[in-house]
Design a protein around this motif. Structure first.
Motif, PDB file in Angstrom:
ATOM      1  N   TYR A 168      14.728  -0.319  25.053  1.00 46.37           N
ATOM      2  CA  TYR A 168      15.221  -1.135  23.939  1.00 46.37           C
ATOM      3  C   TYR A 168      14.117  -1.343  22.899  1.00 46.37           C
ATOM      4  O   TYR A 168      14.348  -1.210  21.691  1.00 46.37           O
ATOM      5  N   THR A 169      12.942  -1.687  23.382  1.00 47.31           N
ATOM      6  CA  THR A 169      11.834  -1.977  22.482  1.00 47.31           C
ATOM      7  C   THR A 169      11.445  -0.749  21.662  1.00 47.31           C
ATOM      8  O   THR A 169      11.204  -0.833  20.453  1.00 47.31           O
ATOM      9  N   GLN A 170      11.388   0.405  22.320  1.00 45.80           N
ATOM     10  CA  GLN A 170      11.020   1.627  21.618  1.00 45.80           C
ATOM     11  C   GLN A 170      12.094   2.049  20.617  1.00 45.80           C
ATOM     12  O   GLN A 170      11.787   2.535  19.523  1.00 45.80           O
ATOM     13  N   ALA A 171      13.361   1.864  20.992  1.00 42.32           N
ATOM     14  CA  ALA A 171      14.448   2.204  20.065  1.00 42.32           C
ATOM     15  C   ALA A 171      14.394   1.326  18.823  1.00 42.32           C
ATOM     16  O   ALA A 171      14.599   1.793  17.693  1.00 42.32           O
ATOM     17  N   ALA A 172      14.111   0.045  19.022  1.00 46.49           N
ATOM     18  CA  ALA A 172      14.017  -0.864  17.888  1.00 46.49           C
ATOM     19  C   ALA A 172      12.844  -0.500  16.987  1.00 46.49           C
ATOM     20  O   ALA A 172      12.957  -0.495  15.760  1.00 46.49           O
ATOM     21  N   ALA A 173      11.699  -0.167  17.616  1.00 41.30           N
ATOM     22  CA  ALA A 173      10.513   0.199  16.833  1.00 41.30           C
ATOM     23  C   ALA A 173      10.759   1.472  16.034  1.00 41.30           C
ATOM     24  O   ALA A 173      10.363   1.578  14.870  1.00 41.30           O
ATOM     25  N   ALA A 174      11.432   2.449  16.656  1.00 41.46           N
ATOM     26  CA  ALA A 174      11.712   3.710  15.968  1.00 41.46           C
ATOM     27  C   ALA A 174      12.644   3.495  14.777  1.00 41.46           C
ATOM     28  O   ALA A 174      12.536   4.186  13.759  1.00 41.46           O
ATOM     29  N   ALA A 175      13.570   2.545  14.917  1.00 47.96           N
ATOM     30  CA  ALA A 175      14.517   2.272  13.835  1.00 47.96           C
ATOM     31  C   ALA A 175      13.966   1.285  12.819  1.00 47.96           C
ATOM     32  O   ALA A 175      14.595   1.033  11.784  1.00 47.96           O
ATOM     33  N   GLY A 176      12.802   0.710  13.127  1.00 43.14           N
ATOM     34  CA  GLY A 176      12.207  -0.248  12.212  1.00 43.14           C
ATOM     35  C   GLY A 176      12.949  -1.566  12.144  1.00 43.14           C
ATOM     36  O   GLY A 176      12.946  -2.246  11.105  1.00 43.14           O
ATOM     37  N   VAL A 177      13.610  -1.943  13.244  1.00 42.91           N
ATOM     38  CA  VAL A 177      14.366  -3.194  13.291  1.00 42.91           C
ATOM     39  C   VAL A 177      13.968  -3.958  14.551  1.00 42.91           C
ATOM     40  O   VAL A 177      13.194  -3.477  15.370  1.00 42.91           O
TER      41      VAL A 177
END
Length: 316
Positions: free
Chosen positions: A189-198
């Motif tokens: 979850y954390t990596q997906a959010a970081a990749a999306a910039g959100v």
């Protein structure tokens, strides 16, 4: 085996007598020889490991190579091999540095359940601080000091339970398996959010909105009901890590209630002990003793290093 009761002399003698001792393990215990000659004396194993951890924290384990670490330090890759013979050895030392020693909060927790809960939560925090730790495979019984310190802390939480050590280790590993798996999910979850910039909440909101458009009560009635109940929304106050950890602890408690003690004899317990162990002066003394043990471990490590250096000088 606890690092506080390890036979340090035997370890040093084993290192001298047994060339098969893995170099990374010897380095972690402070009993491996460091390079003493050459133009790169300003380099050290500590600096190499620090640089590797910084690279992994920033870009993940895949970003770590002998070349990238050497570049970060301003040296050539070949110069690193005089200190760390392979990337596998470097990973062992990185893990040892990343996990550190268990915090005092584990030992200070009251009761086996609270202690294991703190132990599990602190393990999750390690993975949040250094997500790349999850990418290092577990390959058998721990052999390095900090790994053994975490194992010792987990077993210490269970020391008063009427279980043999096979059961205690299994209970500790059940907690570890739960928090490691949930930490892997949380990292995703954390990596997906970081990749999306959100933020992670934004990821949850986006997923909930998407599912609400796709899922019908006719096709997926239970998932639809969960969605309608707000389970997948950012506003959900569910503590998935806490829930999973508590259920594992429930299982251990249930096992304790149904299984007799095996292979272990317990001395009679003085009823006053339970009260005495909560005494502030006693707890402060315990904390001072643990701090002293930590300093003693560090002093013994320095002693082994100085002995090794003296032997090197005597042989030249």
């Amino acid at each position: 085996m606890s690092s506080t009761v390890y036979d340090w002399v035997t370890m040093a003698e084993l290192t001298d007598a047994d060339p098969e001792l893995p170099r990374a393990v010897a380095l972690a215990w402070g009993v491996a020889a460091n390079p003493q000659r050459g133009p790169k004396r300003e380099m050290s194993i500590e600096r190499i490991v620090d640089a590797a951890v910084e690279i992994a924290d920033a870009g993940g384990l895949a970003a770590v190579s002998m070349s990238s670490v050497a570049s970060a330090l301003g040296f050539t890759p070949m110069s690193l091999y005089r200190y760390v013979t392979s990337k596998d050895d470097l990973l062992v030392l990185m893990q040892e540095r990343g996990i550190g020693v268990p915090p005092e909060s584990v030992a200070e927790a009251e009761g086996w359940r609270e202690a294991l809960k703190v132990w599990g939560r602190e393990t999750v925090q390690l993975y949040l601080d250094h997500p790349w730790l999850l990418d290092i495979p577990i390959e058998g019984t721990p052999q390095t000091p900090n790994n053994l310190a975490w194992m010792d802390a987990g077993l210490a939480a269970l020391k008063d339970l009427p279980l043999d050590y096979e059961d205690k280790v299994s209970a500790m590993l059940a907690v570890m398996a739960q928090v490691r798996w949930q930490s892997t999910i949380l990292r995703g979850y954390t990596q997906a959010a970081a990749a999306a910039g959100v933020t992670a909440d934004a990821i949850d909101t986006r997923a909930s909105d998407l599912l609400s458009q796709l899922i019908t009560p006719e096709e997926f009635p239970e998932v639809h009901a969960a969605l309608a109940g707000g389970v997948f929304s950012a506003d959900s106050d569910a503590d998935s890590i806490g829930f999973g950890l508590e259920r594992v602890l429930d299982g251990i408690a249930a096992y304790l209630a149904t299984k007799p003690a095996r292979h272990q004899v317990f001395e009679p317990v003085d009823p006053a002990d339970a009260v005495a162990e909560r005494d502030p002066k006693y707890r402060e003394a315990v904390k001072e003793r643990r701090e002293a043990e930590k300093k003693l471990r560090e002093a013994r490590k320095r002693e082994r290093e100085r002995l090794r250096e003296a032997r090197d000088r005597a042989r030249r």
